[in-house]
Design an enzyme around this catalytic site. Structure first.
Site, PDB file in Angstrom:
ATOM      1  N   ASP A  60       3.723  28.488  -1.178  1.00  0.00           N
ATOM      2  CA  ASP A  60       5.141  28.223  -1.433  1.00  0.00           C
ATOM      3  C   ASP A  60       5.937  29.524  -1.546  1.00  0.00           C
ATOM      4  O   ASP A  60       7.073  29.610  -1.062  1.00  0.00           O
ATOM      5  CB  ASP A  60       5.299  27.411  -2.727  1.00  0.00           C
ATOM      6  CG  ASP A  60       4.813  25.980  -2.573  1.00  0.00           C
ATOM      7  OD1 ASP A  60       4.512  25.576  -1.436  1.00  0.00           O
ATOM      8  OD2 ASP A  60       4.728  25.275  -3.595  1.00  0.00           O
ATOM      9  N   LYS A 139       6.939  -2.195   1.015  1.00  0.00           N
ATOM     10  CA  LYS A 139       8.391  -2.376   0.970  1.00  0.00           C
ATOM     11  C   LYS A 139       8.935  -1.364  -0.040  1.00  0.00           C
ATOM     12  O   LYS A 139       8.840  -1.566  -1.250  1.00  0.00           O
ATOM     13  CB  LYS A 139       8.773  -3.796   0.559  1.00  0.00           C
ATOM     14  CG  LYS A 139      10.268  -4.058   0.586  1.00  0.00           C
ATOM     15  CD  LYS A 139      10.585  -5.502   0.221  1.00  0.00           C
ATOM     16  CE  LYS A 139      12.087  -5.758   0.292  1.00  0.00           C
ATOM     17  NZ  LYS A 139      12.840  -4.909  -0.658  1.00  0.00           N
ATOM     18  N   GLU A 196      13.741   5.309   4.582  1.00  0.00           N
ATOM     19  CA  GLU A 196      14.013   4.967   3.182  1.00  0.00           C
ATOM     20  C   GLU A 196      13.988   6.248   2.364  1.00  0.00           C
ATOM     21  O   GLU A 196      12.949   6.919   2.269  1.00  0.00           O
ATOM     22  CB  GLU A 196      12.970   3.993   2.651  1.00  0.00           C
ATOM     23  CG  GLU A 196      13.325   3.361   1.345  1.00  0.00           C
ATOM     24  CD  GLU A 196      14.138   2.073   1.519  1.00  0.00           C
ATOM     25  OE1 GLU A 196      14.448   1.420   0.517  1.00  0.00           O
ATOM     26  OE2 GLU A 196      14.451   1.720   2.680  1.00  0.00           O
TER      27      GLU A 196
END
Length: 693
Positions: A60, A139, A196
């Site tokens: 990172d 979902k 999403e």
């Protein structure tokens, strides 16, 4: 072969990059442009490996160094690239979102938690198109959006809206790390995909912890946090919040893909992140079994799901099945039952109140309690925590006190050893924490950021000086902008600084400055209440003002004569001790002196006028014309009545002015207390021969 393997020899920033860069000013523009292009290509690949493949090539810290170098090059040479990863850091705030039409409808799907309805869906599919295969997916419980790519570049991102059109939130979407600015591989010339956006559960809990400890309102659940974030007008705010995205459907494409499983296989190759939990189902019973397995696994996922989605795989069959006005007919959502009351504690945050009181708040896996999703609950105080033997990792039962305030009732399953211990030092200002019986307090006073901000909010509230235009949201905005560090700073706010902020125009800025100017000579009782002295609300403040007359007299007695304080109605030993501690605190003394440079509290000149209103109890809410609520309360008290700050069954009248609080009206209706407006209140006084002016 991945891009990193193909270009490892040509791009030095893909594998084991050297980060000992020459100073930017030593480069020519051509050298800077070439290095920037290589960095753009490498950073996009590192993003894909991190977010899509979950297999980063570099640490990172190395990534941050490459990113900073690219920013330096673009800034130093004025390089512009619409696909640059640096566009993810945000930009100037927007005034509003544009509404745009979707390239294809974004419809909902039928849903049910009943297996019989799922089987009926399957019968309809087979009756209309014959044998079908299904693709089963989680979902996601997030925010659905459309992402449009032209020639591989992100052109726009649009919220679902009403399914036909939505808000253009492209600048916000660019700040999400898992949204590629540019696609990889052999992508279509035109691609519109549905994704999403969500907030991972662990990041949500950490974000809520930070908000609680800063004294801000926590989000109810990850979906609310996501929805509230993606519609921020300031992209830099979005960039600071931990959002991710899963892509799960093609809305439109220039390439003809024949099946859903093919597109899901292609998405990662293009840099679009998909979930690992996708399965084929040859028949509906396999799809039902998939849902049951995902129900068992839901708590182990780092994102919220509320069911599974069963989709017909073949595109040709989908086209034949078509859609209704509201939903696609080729998909069905098999919902999970709502979690009910029992849930694990994943963390504990400590909230610092206006008076310094520490309140431990349990951060929960979201759970349904009485039809409301709850993700946090009070643990009250250290004694109650010890009595219930509750800590992080325990599964607990959550209830809502009076159907409003969530609290932990008991431990259902112990997942920890021992119980949670409050910190010895304030999580906000690191001041020592002291105990007063079962209650813990931060000793930092107004030197504590949390207490200071809440003190500003309270100073401006109905129980303070009732400053219109200074609610919790605006105070937080002014504090975050560096314009407020203390109550005294309110009186030094400049019009230019206010109008530079989002949502502030010339009118609102001048209205606030006028409101503050009008509050430079407040009634003594209002000023005492506004200071936020523990246990000193409007009623006690009026008693102090009545007894001592001037602010300096109150302060002197508070510092030197506790016995005189205890003799004041509505005070007593405990409250007297709190008043003494407040005025002898060096930090509080400095803060009050700063306020007094701008404010001159008026002497209290309350005279007893008789007993015309004896036996009546009044409560005031909202702003009155010509007088303050405190002055109205003093008037009725001077004529024998009581004036209290909360409504109960003993209240005779709730007097409602402009912009009243809803809670007092609700309490009045619940207790059958008459609600009167200002005109009716004044008429009542006239009937008793009393003039309010």
């Amino acid at each position: 072969m991945s891009l990193a393997d193909e270009n490892a020899d040509e791009n030095p920033y893909l594998r084991e990059p050297q980060t000992d860069f020459a100073p930017v000013e030593d480069l020519s523009e051509d050298e800077a442009r070439e290095q920037a292009e290589l960095l753009c290509e490498a950073i996009r690949e590192h993003d894909r490996r991190y977010y899509v493949e979950n297999d980063p090539l570099i640490a990172d810290r190395t990534y941050d160094t490459l990113f900073s170098r690219l920013q330096d090059l673009e800034d130093g040479f004025g390089l512009t690239n619409p696909d640059s990863p640096t566009r993810s850091v945000g930009g100037e705030p927007l005034e509003a979102f544009d509404t745009v039409e979707h390239v294809a409808p974004m419809l909902s799907i039928d849903q049910s938690g009943d297996a019989a309805d799922v089987r009926e869906f399957d019968e309809r599919m087979r009756r209309e198109v014959g044998d079908v295969e299904y693709v089963c997916e989680p979902k996601f419980d997030g925010v659905s959006m459309a992402f449009v790519y032209e020639d591989g570049s992100l052109e726009r991102a649009v919220t679902r809206g009403d399914g036909r059109e939505g808000d253009d939130v492209t600048r916000n979407a660019r700040t999400i790390g898992s949204v590629p600015q540019r696609l990889h591989g052999d992508y279509p010339d035109f691609l519109a995909v549905r994704g999403e956006v969500y907030m991972p559960k662990d990041a949500f809990q950490e974000h809520n912890r930070e908000r609680i400890e800063r004294g801000e309102k926590a989000f109810a659940n990850p979906r609310n946090a996501t929805a509230g974030t993606i519609r921020q007008l300031d992209p830099s705010v979005v960039a600071e919040r931990p959002l991710e995205v899963f892509f799960f459907d093609t809305l439109d494409s220039s390439d003809g893909i024949e099946s859903h499983h093919e597109e899901l296989d292609s998405f990662p190759e293009w840099g679009l992140r998909v979930t690992d939990h996708v399965e084929f189902a040859d028949d509906i019973e396999e799809a039902i079994d998939y849902r049951d397995r995902m129900l068992e696994a839901r708590d182990d996922l780092n994102y919220e799901i509320d069911g599974t989605v069963i989709k017909v795989d073949e595109r040709e069959a989908r086209e034949e099945l078509g859609r209704t006005a509201r939903h696609d007919r080729w998909a069905f959502a098999y919902k999970f039952p709502a979690r009910a009351e029992v849930t694990p504690i994943v963390d504990v945050a400590v909230q610092v109140g206006r008076t310094g009181r520490l309140t431990p708040v349990a951060l929960l896996e979201p759970v349904d309690v009485g039809g409301v999703t709850v993700s946090r609950a009070s643990l009250h105080n250290p004694e109650e925590i010890a009595e219930k033997n509750v800590d992080v990792g325990d599964t607990v039962r959550v209830q809502r006190a009076g159907d409003v305030i969530p609290y932990v009732e008991d431990v259902v399953e112990k997942g920890s050893e021992g119980h949670y211990e409050l910190p010895d030092h304030c999580p906000v200002c690191d001041s020592a924490v002291e105990r007063d019986g079962p209650i813990a307090y931060c000793t930092g006073g107004l030197a504590c950021d949390a207490q200071r901000r809440r003190s500003i909010e309270y100073y401006a509230s109905d129980d303070g000086l009732d400053l219109e235009g200074l609610g919790e949201k605006s105070v937080r905005q002014l504090v975050d902008a560096g314009l407020l560090e203390s109550v005294a700073d309110l009186y030094e706010l400049e019009r230019e600084a206010l109008t530079a902020l989002e949502g502030w125009g010339e009118t609102s800025a001048e209205n606030l400055r006028s409101e503050l100017d009008n509050a430079r000579e407040p009634p003594l009782a209002d000023f005492l209440s506004a200071l936020g002295i523990p246990h000193v609300g409007p009623t006690t403040a009026r008693e102090l003002a009545r007894e001592f007359g001037t602010f300096e007299a109150v302060r002197e007695v508070a510092r030197t004569d506790s016995d005189r304080l205890e003799g004041v109605d509505d005070v007593g030993e405990t409250v007297a001790g709190q008043i003494h501690d407040f005025f002898t605190s060096e930090a509080n003394a400095d803060a009050v002196d700063d306020i007094l440079e701008h404010v001159s509290p008026q002497e209290s000149a309350l005279e007893t006028g008789g007993d015309e209103l004896e036996g009546l109890t009044f409560v005031f809410t909202g702003s009155l014309s010509g007088v303050t609520r405190s002055e109205a309360a003093e008037t009725v008290e001077a004529h024998g009545a009581n004036a209290t700050s909360s409504v109960s069954g003993n209240t005779d009248y709730l007097v409602v002015g402009e912009n009243p609080g809803q809670s007092k009206r609700d309490d009045a209706e619940a207790n059958d207390v008459p609600i009167v407006d200002e005109a009716e209140f004044r008429a009542l006084l006239v009937e008793h021969g009393i003039d309010l002016e």
